[in-house]
Design an enzyme around this catalytic site. Structure first.
Site, PDB file in Angstrom:
ATOM      1  N   ALA A 109     -16.483  -6.663  -7.689  1.00 58.00           N
ATOM      2  CA  ALA A 109     -15.182  -7.166  -7.242  1.00 58.00           C
ATOM      3  C   ALA A 109     -15.169  -7.495  -5.750  1.00 58.00           C
ATOM      4  O   ALA A 109     -14.204  -8.069  -5.253  1.00 58.00           O
ATOM      5  CB  ALA A 109     -14.093  -6.139  -7.551  1.00 58.00           C
ATOM      6  N   CYS A 110     -16.221  -7.160  -5.050  1.00 58.45           N
ATOM      7  CA  CYS A 110     -16.284  -7.333  -3.589  1.00 58.45           C
ATOM      8  C   CYS A 110     -16.840  -8.708  -3.224  1.00 58.45           C
ATOM      9  O   CYS A 110     -17.936  -9.078  -3.641  1.00 58.45           O
ATOM     10  CB  CYS A 110     -17.170  -6.230  -3.013  1.00 58.45           C
ATOM     11  SG  CYS A 110     -17.667  -6.459  -1.303  1.00 58.45           S
TER      12      CYS A 110
END
Length: 119
Positions: free
Chosen positions: A8-9
């Protein structure tokens, strides 16, 4: 080389894109699912040349709940920090790339990722 990521980064995705563009041979470790042990964190810290508080995401909710900003940053408190990182892996700064020469970098910039590739 291995890269610790949170999918998700955006910084992690950027690092992966750069590694792919450079044709790097690497292994992905989703460290929120495959949580590093305290010993693995110690090893990575040695490779990074950093202390646990240097790779702690102090703005995360867990960090605030634990009050890590108020923890001492000295040798006596080192194991406490490492235990917190192992118990709450979201606190670990990302991505971390272990280079083939035994060193590591926090790959938050293209320059840092290229640095790992050059080792």
């Amino acid at each position: 080389m291995e890269i610790w990521i949170n999918p998700a980064c955006s910084k992690c995705r950027s690092a992966l894109s750069l590694l792919d563009a450079e044709g790097a041979d690497y292994t992905v470790r989703r460290y929120l699912e495959d949580v590093p042990s305290a010993d693995e964190i110690r090893e990575v810290l040695t490779r990074l040349g950093l202390e646990p508080w240097d790779i702690t995401r102090t703005q995360e909710a867990a960090a605030k709940e634990l009050g890590v900003k108020d923890w001492p940053r000295d040798e006596a408190a080192r194991d406490r920090w490492i235990a917190a990182l192992a118990e709450h892996p979201r606190l670990i700064q990302r991505p971390i790339i272990t280079a083939d020469d035994g060193t590591a970098v926090v790959g938050r910039t293209d320059e840092a990722v290229r640095d790992a590739l050059s080792r």
